[in-house]
Structures are given as C-alpha cells and as structure tokens.
Write an enzyme that holds these catalytic residues in place. Structure first.
Site: not given
Ligand code: UD1
Length: 419
Positions: A22-23, A118, A123, A306, A398
C-alpha cells in the site's frame, strides 16, 4: 460496519501470497499525475486507501480504470480540469497530500484540505511545506485548506529535520519537473521510496542516491507514461510472520524480498524463530519456545513503527519482560487498552510499554482503533483462548487485502460478519 470473529488456538500451515505494498502504491498512483500520458500499474492491492486516492485523482479530471480482479490500474492525467480538492476525499487519508508534489510541479498550483488519516499522533505536514517553500513556492494555510503555488519550481537543497517518508516522496516528486537540481538531505530510506524513485525513473525522471540519506533530483522538462509493478508489502509479510510465532506454526510467504524485512527477521530470530528464504518464498518456523526482547521503532532500516502493535501482541504471550519503545509517533499505543481486555499485562510509561508476557490471552470483544492496531488484535485473537470479536474493521481494510481470507486459507478459524 463489518466485524471479524476469531476462535483462537488453530495451528497455521501452508503458503500465502503477499500483496503489493500500500505504501508504495499510494505515492506511485499520485506520481501518475506528473505526466499527461497513460500509466499502468500492475497488481495494485484493492484496498480502501487505494480507492480513495484513485477517486481523488479521478475528481481532478484524470481517467482512471481499475480491474478489481487483477489489480491492473490505468491512469491517464491528460486533461486536469480542476486544481483543487477540497472535501471529504482528501481529509479521509493522510496520503492524499502526496498529490500536492505532482500537481504543483506540473501545474504550478494546487489547493487541498489538510489531510486526515489514522489517529496515531498529530502528524503535521511542516516538512512537506518546508520543502515546497525551498523550491520557491508560496504556501497559504486557510480554513483547514492548504494552497501552494509557484510560477516555476526551482531546485534547491532541503534538509529534513526528520527523515519523513511522505515529505521525502512529495519533495522528490516536486523536484522531477523543477528547474535545476533538488537535493534532499536526511531523506527517508524506506524501500517504498526506492520503489517510487524506480517508477519516476521509468517515467524519465533523473534521480540518484535513494537509500543513502541524500537524494538528488535533476529536473526534466517532461515525464512520459510508464508501466510498473510495485514491490510487495513488507508490513503485511511481517504481520503473517508474527502470526506464525503466536500460533506455534510453520508457514510460507510468497513474493517476499528478504532485504526489505531484515529488521523484522532480526528481531524474530533473536526471539528464537527460524526464518529462511527459498527463492522468493520466506519460510517461518515459530514452533520453538520464544524469548522476550526489547524493541525500539526507528526510521528504516530500523524496526518499523508499522509493526509495533503486531509485535506487542506477540510479546504479550512470551513469558518474561519485554520493553517496546515508540519513537516515531507520540500516540501509538491505542492497541494496548484493547490487548489488556484480552488479558495482556502491559504498562505504558511515556513512549515505552513494559510487557510482562503471559502464557495465553483470552478472547474478548475489542475494537480496531487504527490500521495496525486492528492487525494486532487479529493476531492476538488467533492465539487467544475462546472467541475474539473485532469491531471497526474498516481500519484494517485500509491496509490489508482480504486478511481474514488469507488467514482462513492457512487454517485459522476466522470469519467476517458483514453488517
Ligand atoms: C508513512 C507511512 C506510514 C508509516 C510512516 C512512518 C505511507 C502512506 N504511510 O507515513 O504507514 O507509519 O511513514 O514509517 O507511506 N512528521 C512531521 N512533519 C512532517 C511530516 C512528518 O513532524 O511534515 C512526523 C510525523 O508526525 C511522524 C513522523 O514524522 O511523527 C513520521 O512521519 P512520516 O515519515 O512523514 O510518515 P508518513 O509519510 O505520514
């Protein structure tokens, strides 16, 4: 909202294919906006976050075609009708801000809602903004929106106070069409940044030094369309590796490159797991008794934040004392309260959590509070005695492709209740 129900205690066996990262895919999809030609991305993971960024790109006027069966995604950003994205889509996820770099670089102007995502810390985006300003852009923050404009971006030297993944990616994309050379110092070195650089290079960009901490981008006049297959998801792979340890199982993961998961392999090996590579298959043997360890999350090649929540589930079931220190985010222990409901013995002291491992967790009704916290609860549920019911699983969707189907294929007693 869907729920996931798990009856813990099954041993896992067999092989599972790891999806694309995903990233890596999110910035690559954003980068397609840098060209007016068609780009084709193979094997995109069909995840909520991927659909959000595709909808965002579509809302700007680009043509987007997704084959949900194969994940083949075609984007043609020839006609962009709008240089604004104010609204729910951009607020839904932090990675939406990754379209800023490409849009400003190609069109000289873009306005977007400040990003969401999230709930694991404040952030901010100050490092992204510092980068755009250094390239000569003006930044206006107003009523929850950010507008960036420049007649022309001009290459410059940018030192990042922290090696932010997103800021490195955004500035790297902005630099591809800027005039002259952009140098990012203290740049992040995550494998997904290397993947984005490889895609940009295929599009005709001129990038050097990825992975070294100093990235140099020589601006070019134009980028062309490219076809690309992104790398596998090292966090998904790590999640399955931990499942093997929690269920005393031996499983195989297909499509993995050992280099990207060295920090995870190192820690699991230290605990006593046997892990070996056979071509692109990683074989994980979690059947030995495991030892407690200490972990500190760090930018790559350190232990990934993560994977912190998933690791906490494992350490909760390893007798002895382990300490987990989170250095990347200030609020990433929300899974602890849920794990405690399952019997875990964890005390938080500032940015560290002290875990006194127990022999077995108990199934309970718990809530996914964010993406990786949700994954940690699935892992805990696979080990726990009795039934675990996880709500708010949209967080998990997600970032994990059909996670319950993959665990079921390996022999877990897991199901989803659609509501
Ligand atoms: C990316 C990953 C996310 C991962 C994180 C850290 C994607 C889509 N997401 O997120 O899964 O958890 O890297 O590995 O790739 N920061 C600032 N100012 C900034 C930018 C960041 O202070 O302008 C801080 C953040 O608040 C955070 C830390 O830097 O505390 C790391 O953030 P960053 O590396 O930017 O993460 P993301 O790119 O958002």
């Amino acid at each position: 909202m869907d729920k996931i129900i798990i009856k813990g205690g099954n041993t896992l066996r067999g092989e599972v294919e790891i999806s694309a990262a995903k990233n890596a895919v999110l910035p690559i999809l954003a980068a397609t906006l840098l060209s007016e030609d068609k780009c084709t991305i193979e094997n995109c993971p069909m995840l909520l976050d991927v659909f959000v960024i595709c909808d965002l790109i579509k809302s700007l006027g680009a043509k987007v075609k997704i084959d949900e069966e194969s994940g083949l995604t075609e984007i043609e950003a020839l006609n962009i009708k709008d240089c604004e994205q104010i609204g729910d889509l951009s607020r839904k996820m932090r990675a939406s801000f990754l379209i800023m770099g490409p849009m400003v670089s190609r069109f000289g102007k873009f306005k977007i809602s400040l990003p969401g995502g999230c709930n694991i810390g404040t952030r901010p985006i100050d490092l992204h903004l510092k980068g755009f300003k250094a390239l000569g852009a003006s930044v206006i923050l107003d009523h929850g929106n950010v507008e960036i404009s420049a007649n022309k971006l001009i290459g410059n030297r940018i030192y990042l106070d922290f090696p932010s993944v997103g800021a490195t990616e955004n500035i790297m994309m902005a630099g591809t069409l800027a005039e002259g050379e952009t140098i990012i110092e203290n740049a992040a070195a995550e494998p997904e940044i290397g993947d984005l650089a490889n895609f940009l290079t295929k599009m005709g960009a001129c990038i050097e030094g990825v992975g070294t901490g100093t990235i140099k981008i020589k601006g070019v006049k134009k980028l062309i369309g490219a076809d690309y297959k992104p790398i596998y998801d090292r966090i998904e792979a790590g999640t399955f590796m931990i499942a093997a340890g929690l269920t005393n199982s031996n499983i195989k993961l297909k499509g993995v490159n050992e280099d990207h998961i060295k920090p995870i392999i190192a820690k699991l090996t230290e605990m006593g797991m046997d892990i070996e590579m056979d071509n692109d298959i990683l074989i994980i043997d979690g059947r030995k008794e495991l030892k407690p360890i200490d972990i500190k999350t760090m930018p790559y090649p350190g232990f990934p934040t993560d994977m912190q929540a998933q690791m906490m589930s494992l350490l909760s079931c390893v007798v002895g004392t382990s300490v987990v220190t989170e250095t990347i985010y200030e609020n990433r222990f929300m899974h602890v309260a849920e794990l405690k409901r399952m019997g875990a013995n964890v005390k938080i002291d500032g940015r560290s959590a002290v875990i006194e491992g127990i022999t077995r967790l108990n199934g309970a009704a718990v809530k996914a509070t964010d993406l990786r916290a949700g994954a940690s609860l699935i892992l805990a549920g696979l080990e726990a005695e009795g039934e675990t019911e996880i709500t708010d699983v949209y967080h998990i969707d997600r970032g994990y492709v059909e996670i319950e189907k993959k665990f079921k294929m390996l022999g877990a007693n897991i199901r989803r209740i659609k509501e």
